[in-house]
Design a protein around this motif. Structure first.
Motif, mmCIF file in Angstrom:
data_model
loop_
_atom_site.group_PDB
_atom_site.id
_atom_site.type_symbol
_atom_site.label_atom_id
_atom_site.label_comp_id
_atom_site.label_asym_id
_atom_site.label_seq_id
_atom_site.Cartn_x
_atom_site.Cartn_y
_atom_site.Cartn_z
ATOM 1 N N SER A 68 72.257 1.785 -8.765
ATOM 2 C CA SER A 68 71.947 2.336 -10.084
ATOM 3 C C SER A 68 71.324 1.284 -10.993
ATOM 4 C CB SER A 68 73.215 2.890 -10.723
ATOM 5 O OG SER A 68 72.944 3.405 -12.017
ATOM 6 N N ARG A 69 71.860 0.059 -10.956
ATOM 7 C CA ARG A 69 71.343 -1.019 -11.794
ATOM 8 C C ARG A 69 69.928 -1.400 -11.363
ATOM 9 N NH1 ARG A 69 74.770 -4.565 -10.595
ATOM 10 N NH2 ARG A 69 76.322 -3.917 -12.132
ATOM 11 N N ALA A 70 69.681 -1.435 -10.049
ATOM 12 C CA ALA A 70 68.355 -1.795 -9.549
ATOM 13 C C ALA A 70 67.299 -0.787 -10.008
ATOM 14 C CB ALA A 70 68.370 -1.878 -8.025
ATOM 15 N N VAL A 71 67.661 0.483 -9.959
ATOM 16 C CA VAL A 71 66.737 1.518 -10.427
ATOM 17 C C VAL A 71 66.472 1.355 -11.919
ATOM 18 C CG1 VAL A 71 66.419 3.995 -10.788
ATOM 19 C CG2 VAL A 71 67.367 3.172 -8.629
ATOM 20 N N TYR A 72 67.543 1.120 -12.693
ATOM 21 C CA TYR A 72 67.410 0.969 -14.144
ATOM 22 C C TYR A 72 66.529 -0.223 -14.512
ATOM 23 C CZ TYR A 72 68.669 0.018 -18.991
ATOM 24 O OH TYR A 72 68.622 -0.241 -20.339
ATOM 25 N N GLU A 73 66.695 -1.348 -13.792
ATOM 26 C CA GLU A 73 65.989 -2.579 -14.144
ATOM 27 C C GLU A 73 64.557 -2.620 -13.609
ATOM 28 O OE1 GLU A 73 68.469 -5.641 -12.617
ATOM 29 O OE2 GLU A 73 69.919 -5.535 -14.281
ATOM 30 N N ASN A 74 64.273 -1.893 -12.530
ATOM 31 C CA ASN A 74 62.973 -2.019 -11.867
ATOM 32 C C ASN A 74 62.010 -0.861 -12.111
ATOM 33 O OD1 ASN A 74 62.955 -4.494 -9.829
ATOM 34 N ND2 ASN A 74 65.025 -3.641 -9.829
ATOM 35 N N ILE A 75 62.499 0.364 -12.135
ATOM 36 C CA ILE A 75 61.620 1.525 -12.230
ATOM 37 C C ILE A 75 61.329 1.851 -13.687
ATOM 38 C CG2 ILE A 75 61.288 3.937 -11.624
ATOM 39 C CD1 ILE A 75 61.382 2.069 -9.212
ATOM 40 N N LYS A 76 60.078 1.785 -14.057
ATOM 41 C CA LYS A 76 59.635 2.106 -15.408
ATOM 42 C C LYS A 76 58.482 3.097 -15.340
ATOM 43 C CE LYS A 76 62.459 -1.020 -16.980
ATOM 44 N NZ LYS A 76 63.715 -0.628 -17.608
ATOM 45 N N PRO A 77 58.489 4.148 -16.180
ATOM 46 C CA PRO A 77 59.494 4.552 -17.160
ATOM 47 C C PRO A 77 60.836 4.881 -16.510
ATOM 48 C CG PRO A 77 57.429 5.777 -17.451
ATOM 49 C CD PRO A 77 57.335 5.067 -16.150
ATOM 50 N N SER A 106 56.215 2.215 -12.216
ATOM 51 C CA SER A 106 56.059 0.883 -11.622
ATOM 52 C C SER A 106 57.393 0.411 -11.072
ATOM 53 C CB SER A 106 55.557 -0.120 -12.664
ATOM 54 O OG SER A 106 56.505 -0.273 -13.722
ATOM 55 N N ALA A 107 57.324 -0.518 -10.132
ATOM 56 C CA ALA A 107 58.510 -1.191 -9.598
ATOM 57 C C ALA A 107 58.336 -2.670 -9.873
ATOM 58 C CB ALA A 107 58.659 -0.935 -8.103
ATOM 59 N N ALA A 108 59.189 -3.216 -10.719
ATOM 60 C CA ALA A 108 59.100 -4.621 -11.125
ATOM 61 C C ALA A 108 57.693 -4.949 -11.646
ATOM 62 C CB ALA A 108 59.470 -5.535 -9.969
ATOM 63 N N GLY A 109 57.120 -4.022 -12.385
ATOM 64 C CA GLY A 109 55.828 -4.258 -13.020
ATOM 65 C C GLY A 109 54.609 -4.003 -12.157
ATOM 66 N N ARG A 110 54.788 -3.547 -10.921
ATOM 67 C CA ARG A 110 53.658 -3.276 -10.026
ATOM 68 C C ARG A 110 53.629 -1.798 -9.661
ATOM 69 N NH1 ARG A 110 52.028 -8.260 -6.498
ATOM 70 N NH2 ARG A 110 52.789 -9.967 -7.787
ATOM 71 N N TYR A 111 52.419 -1.324 -9.341
ATOM 72 C CA TYR A 111 52.234 0.102 -9.074
ATOM 73 C C TYR A 111 51.945 0.339 -7.588
ATOM 74 C CZ TYR A 111 51.978 0.565 -14.124
ATOM 75 O OH TYR A 111 52.270 0.534 -15.460
ATOM 76 N N TYR A 112 52.488 1.451 -7.081
ATOM 77 C CA TYR A 112 52.361 1.758 -5.659
ATOM 78 C C TYR A 112 52.099 3.255 -5.483
ATOM 79 C CZ TYR A 112 54.682 -2.771 -5.270
ATOM 80 O OH TYR A 112 55.011 -4.095 -5.399
ATOM 81 N N LEU A 113 51.496 3.581 -4.333
ATOM 82 C CA LEU A 113 51.305 4.969 -3.944
ATOM 83 C C LEU A 113 51.752 5.157 -2.502
ATOM 84 C CD1 LEU A 113 47.868 6.046 -5.450
ATOM 85 C CD2 LEU A 113 50.080 7.074 -5.928
ATOM 86 N N ARG A 114 52.279 6.322 -2.219
ATOM 87 C CA ARG A 114 52.786 6.638 -0.890
ATOM 88 C C ARG A 114 51.662 7.193 -0.026
ATOM 89 N NH1 ARG A 114 57.663 5.288 1.613
ATOM 90 N NH2 ARG A 114 58.432 6.986 2.907
ATOM 91 N N THR A 115 51.503 6.648 1.174
ATOM 92 C CA THR A 115 50.564 7.160 2.161
ATOM 93 C C THR A 115 51.302 7.294 3.478
ATOM 94 O OG1 THR A 115 48.696 6.077 1.069
ATOM 95 C CG2 THR A 115 48.375 6.804 3.334
ATOM 96 N N ALA A 116 51.522 8.542 3.911
ATOM 97 C CA ALA A 116 52.346 8.822 5.091
ATOM 98 C C ALA A 116 53.737 8.253 4.844
ATOM 99 C CB ALA A 116 51.693 8.277 6.351
ATOM 100 N N ASP A 117 54.181 7.259 5.634
ATOM 101 C CA ASP A 117 55.510 6.676 5.419
ATOM 102 C C ASP A 117 55.405 5.236 4.923
ATOM 103 O OD1 ASP A 117 54.504 5.565 7.694
ATOM 104 O OD2 ASP A 117 56.304 5.832 8.914
ATOM 105 N N GLU A 118 54.247 4.880 4.366
ATOM 106 C CA GLU A 118 54.051 3.510 3.894
ATOM 107 C C GLU A 118 53.763 3.502 2.396
ATOM 108 O OE1 GLU A 118 50.936 1.823 6.208
ATOM 109 O OE2 GLU A 118 52.152 1.651 8.030
#
Length: 450
Positions: A68-77, A106-118
């Protein structure tokens, strides 16, 4: 299941992720942000191998709080996931169910997109393109057009279902225009949707410019036409225009003579269909076909529709991001598109098989696909041609190929040159063995030799 045999939760997907332990917390946050950005909802398990085998995870109040803490601290919004302990096959797991409607995440200030399982890190610019494409896709196709459900091209709709049934992509049965429109979501409140009007409207909703040019620059045109129709009809018009204005050769097999185009029909058809499928139809530019001596260009309005480059689609197995899903589906069912969602890979394969070169250009307003025409091979042995023609000579030669009885004055008017300049070009072409005059100097007709 036998005692001791591992329980398996299946394969990872675009919305399902497995982590072996909470020791992979950082990677888990990346997956959550990537899934949120692509789909807005997903599930993650701690205690499961990437292949789906359940191995279990030490679960305590402390470990649940750590997640729960990791999600709160890393995922924004901020998001508010459901984090629970679950038991699968006597193994304890941590299950994280999450959703969000405030992308991008974002996760820790970086942005990602899901492609298949990566999970793929993307730049803010790529993310902007992705959301722009999806926003257009979700709103435009389903929106109501100004055309009523009666303003349809019945002949085009009938041709569609006949082709789709014949191709085995639509089951046999009784079809009518209203049935087709309703089945594929092309009507809304007695109006055609935007996709319905573009595909089958009788309001001439889409414009296509087609031209033949004397050189590989867009300077002197030999023919220029503007077609206004629906996409289903324009595909046939565009294909016919190109095939009528390229070179064909004869091959004799046994007693049969076969005419073969310099560029395979399958290549032309695939490029055109993908251009219409991925275009933006509320933009500022039109579809365009240009036939040059050395190449054919197919332009479709709207910026490139994916965060993946064409090379990534050709070399890998990236998930296709289709801008106009409904239009693409109709074109696939009628076999205008051979394989759904694999345009670049198929075009590359077809061109390689035919020995055809191609390239593309992506701009802010549109995407241009370039097919290079094969060089002319002389049938006469031991003949060396002087191919060092300048732009004026190439333009004059192209005009004479279209109309051999063109006068110097007519040629000069078409290429915006003086009559004297045209005469020099004619003399040069004659000396180089490209043309021969038939008839008098006053009313000549030119025979094209090469």
């Amino acid at each position: 299941m036998k005692r001791g045999e591992a329980m398996n939760l299946g394969k990872e997907t675009e919305t399902l992720e497995f982590k072996k332990t909470t020791g992979e917390m950082k990677e888990a946050m990346v997956s959550i942000s990537a899934i949120l950005n692509k789909h807005g909802i997903g599930t993650l398990y701690f205690g499961v191998k990437p292949n789906g085998d359940v191995i279990g995870q030490d679960v305590s109040e402390s470990s649940l709080r750590d997640v729960s803490r990791a999600v709160y601290e890393n995922i924004k919004p901020q998001i508010y996931p459901a984090i629970d302990e679950v038991v699968v096959g006597e193994k304890h797991l941590i299950k994280v169910e999450f959703s969000g409607e405030s992308a991008p995440y974002s996760a820790a200030g970086r942005y990602y997109l899901r492609t298949a399982d990566e999970d793929r890190e993307v730049t803010p610019e790529e993310l902007k393109v992705f959301f722009g494409v999806n926003k257009y896709r979700e709103k435009w196709e389903k929106g109501k057009s100004e055309a009523t459900s009666k303003q349809i091209d019945k002949t085009a709709i009938k041709a569609f279902w006949q082709k789709a049934v014949s191709a085995g992509r639509l089951p046999k049965g009784r079809y009518t225009c209203p049935i087709v429109l309703k089945r594929f979501g092309l009507v809304k409140d007695e109006c055609l949707t935007n996709a319905g009007e573009v595909l089958f409207g009788s309001t001439r909703p889409v414009s296509l410019k087609a031209g033949i040019f004397a050189t590989d620059e867009k300077l002197t045109f030999l023919d220029m036409k503007l077609y206004e129709d629906n996409v289903f009809n324009l595909l046939g018009i565009a294909e016919e225009y190109i095939l009528k204005n390229i070179r064909w050769r004869n091959e004799i097999t046994g007693t049969e003579r076969e005419e073969i185009p310099e560029i395979p029909v399958a290549v032309i058809r695939e490029v055109l269909a993908n251009g219409f499928a991925h275009a933006i139809y509320n933009g500022r530019t039109n579809h365009e076909i240009c036939v040059h001596p050395g190449m054919i260009t197919v332009y479709s309005p709207g910026e490139y529709a994916s965060i993946h480059t064409p090379e990534e689609y050709i070399r890998g197995n990236c998930e296709s991001e289709i801008r106009n899903a409904t239009i693409a589906k109709i074109l696939y069912l009628s076999k205008a598109i051979e394989q759904f969602g694999s345009g670049f890979k198929r075009i590359d394969s077809l061109c390689r098989d035919a020995g055809i070169r191609y390239s593309y250009e992506s701009g802010k307003n549109g995407f241009k696909f370039i097919i290079y025409r094969p060089q002319i091979q002389s049938d006469t042995p031991h003949v060396t041609l002087d191919v060092t023609l300048n732009g004026t000579e190439m333009a004059v030669l192209a005009i004479l190929k279209q109309r051999p009885d063109s006068s110097r004055e007519e040629i000069a008017d078409k290429i915006s040159k003086t009559v004297r300049t045209v005469q020099r070009a004619l003399d040069s072409l004659r000396d180089k063995g490209y043309i021969r005059r038939i008839g008098s100097k006053q009313t000549p007709t030119w025979e094209i030799l090469k």
